[in-house]
Structures are given as C-alpha cells and as structure tokens.
Design an enzyme around this catalytic site. Structure first.
Site, mmCIF file in Angstrom:
data_model
loop_
_atom_site.group_PDB
_atom_site.id
_atom_site.type_symbol
_atom_site.label_atom_id
_atom_site.label_comp_id
_atom_site.label_asym_id
_atom_site.label_seq_id
_atom_site.Cartn_x
_atom_site.Cartn_y
_atom_site.Cartn_z
ATOM 1 N N ARG A 1 92.329 27.434 12.737
ATOM 2 C CA ARG A 1 92.787 26.274 12.877
ATOM 3 C C ARG A 1 93.633 26.003 11.873
ATOM 4 N NH1 ARG A 1 88.215 21.952 13.107
ATOM 5 N NH2 ARG A 1 88.157 22.086 10.886
ATOM 6 N N ARG A 55 82.762 24.128 2.079
ATOM 7 C CA ARG A 55 82.398 23.209 3.079
ATOM 8 C C ARG A 55 81.130 23.569 3.918
ATOM 9 N NH1 ARG A 55 87.141 22.658 6.575
ATOM 10 N NH2 ARG A 55 85.956 20.774 7.553
#
Ligand code: AMP
Length: 191
Positions: free
Chosen positions: A127, A144
């Site tokens: 992505r 993350r």
C-alpha cells in the site's frame, strides 16, 4: 447502526469499511483519513500531528477526542457510523463511551478483523508503494505494529467485556472477508 472496526494496521479495515458504507449507507469515519486531510490542509492540528504520524506513534488523546467529537456531531453521523481507527487505546475507548452516552448513541458492535502480523507488514508495504504514504516504511510499520499490540489490542478485550465484540478472520479475498462481516452484523441485528 454504530460500528467500531478494530484490527491491526493493514488488516483491511479501511477496505471493508468502504464496502460496509455502500451496503449500509452509513458514513465512514476514519481518524487516519481525518488526520491526513488536516496534514494536507496544513492546519495547526495537522502540523502537530504530522511528526507523530510519521513515527508511527499515536497522536495525543486530547487532539483525537476533539477531532472525533467534531466529526460525530455532524448531522450525517446521527443515524449511525462506521468508525475506523478510533479508539486506539483504553483511554480513547472510555472517552468514546462517555461521548456517545452523552449523545445517547452507544456503540452497537465492535468488529475485530483478525490477521497474521507478518502478512500485514507485506500488505502495508504494498500500500505504501501505491499511495506514497510517509508513515509506511518498514521501520515505521514495525513501530505501528508494536503500538498496536501494546496499546490498541487491549481495546478488543474492553469491548468483549461489554458483550459487543465479534471477530472475523481477515484472510482470503476482500469479498470473503466482507461476507463474514455481513454474517456477524446480521446476527447482531437479530439479537
Ligand atoms: P490509520 O490510517 O488509521 O492507520 O492512522 C494513521 C496514523 O494516524 C496512525 O499511525 C496514528 O499516528 C494516527 N492516528 C489515527 N487514528 C488515531 C487515534 N485514534 N489515536 C491516535 N493516533 C491516531
């Protein structure tokens, strides 16, 4: 229906939310998208948030609460919504409950999309290439993921304890995952 979508970064939450929006005619409220718009627009909030987002850390609970409060008080959210990316920790989950209690619009369903973490890292890298996101380098993605496991994963138990949690497997085609989600929502609406 008021739905909270939960799942690790890259679990397909955003994609599934977009399908649900069409199916249920509800607004998709993505705090990541709200923040990215603020960054693009160069607002004060956006400037504050950008560095934090680029590190893969969480933007402060105060900023997030005012952002979500503003968005949820808009008229299109009065009939329900699909919340994607909020709450990200227990403090946010409690703040959301307090806010929705005040609006007399409690969460109806918390839906966790379960996925294998290594698979997620591969998806996010793909992505990143497609969207050119500055918070999607491998190092940031790993951070993350860590933030997710440390801070966001407990939110799943929070909703489980309230009897609001359903889990679906996030593997397979987009359509397969979507059909699982629809099955879960069907059961919820019948109860
Ligand atoms: P997302 O698109 O949901 O993955 O969000 C992208 C980034 O925005 C996250 O890595 C955080 O830096 C920030 N963010 C989004 N939602 C929240 C939230 N509820 N609390 C804190 N930070 C958030």
């Amino acid at each position: 229906m008021r739905i909270v979508l939960l799942g690790a970064p890259g679990s397909g939450k955003g994609t599934q939310a977009a399908l649900l929006v069409k199916d249920l005619s509800l607004p998709h409220i993505s705090t990541g998208e709200l923040l990215r718009s603020a960054v693009k627009a160069g607002t004060e909030l956006g400037q504050k948030a950008k560095a934090v987002m680029d590190r893969g850390e969480l933007v402060s609970d105060d900023i997030m609460l005012s952002l979500i409060e503003q968005r949820l008080s808009q008229p299109d959210a009065s009939e329900g919504f699909i919340l994607d990316g909020y709450p990200r920790n227990l403090a946010q989950a409690r703040a959301l409950d307090a806010l929705l209690d005040r609006l007399e619009q409690p969460v109806d369903e918390a839906l966790q999309i379960d996925i294998d973490v290594e698979m997620v890292i591969g998806r996010i890298a793909k992505r990143a290439a497609e969207e050119g996101r500055s918070d999607d380098t491998e190092e940031v993605v790993r951070n993350r993921m860590k933030v997710y496991l440390d801070q966001t994963a407990p939110v799943v138990d929070y909703y489980a304890q309230k009897g609001l949690l359903s889990r679906v497997l996030g593997e397979g085609t987009i359509e397969e995952v979507f059909q699982r989600i629809k099955g879960v929502l069907q059961i919820r609406s019948e109860n």
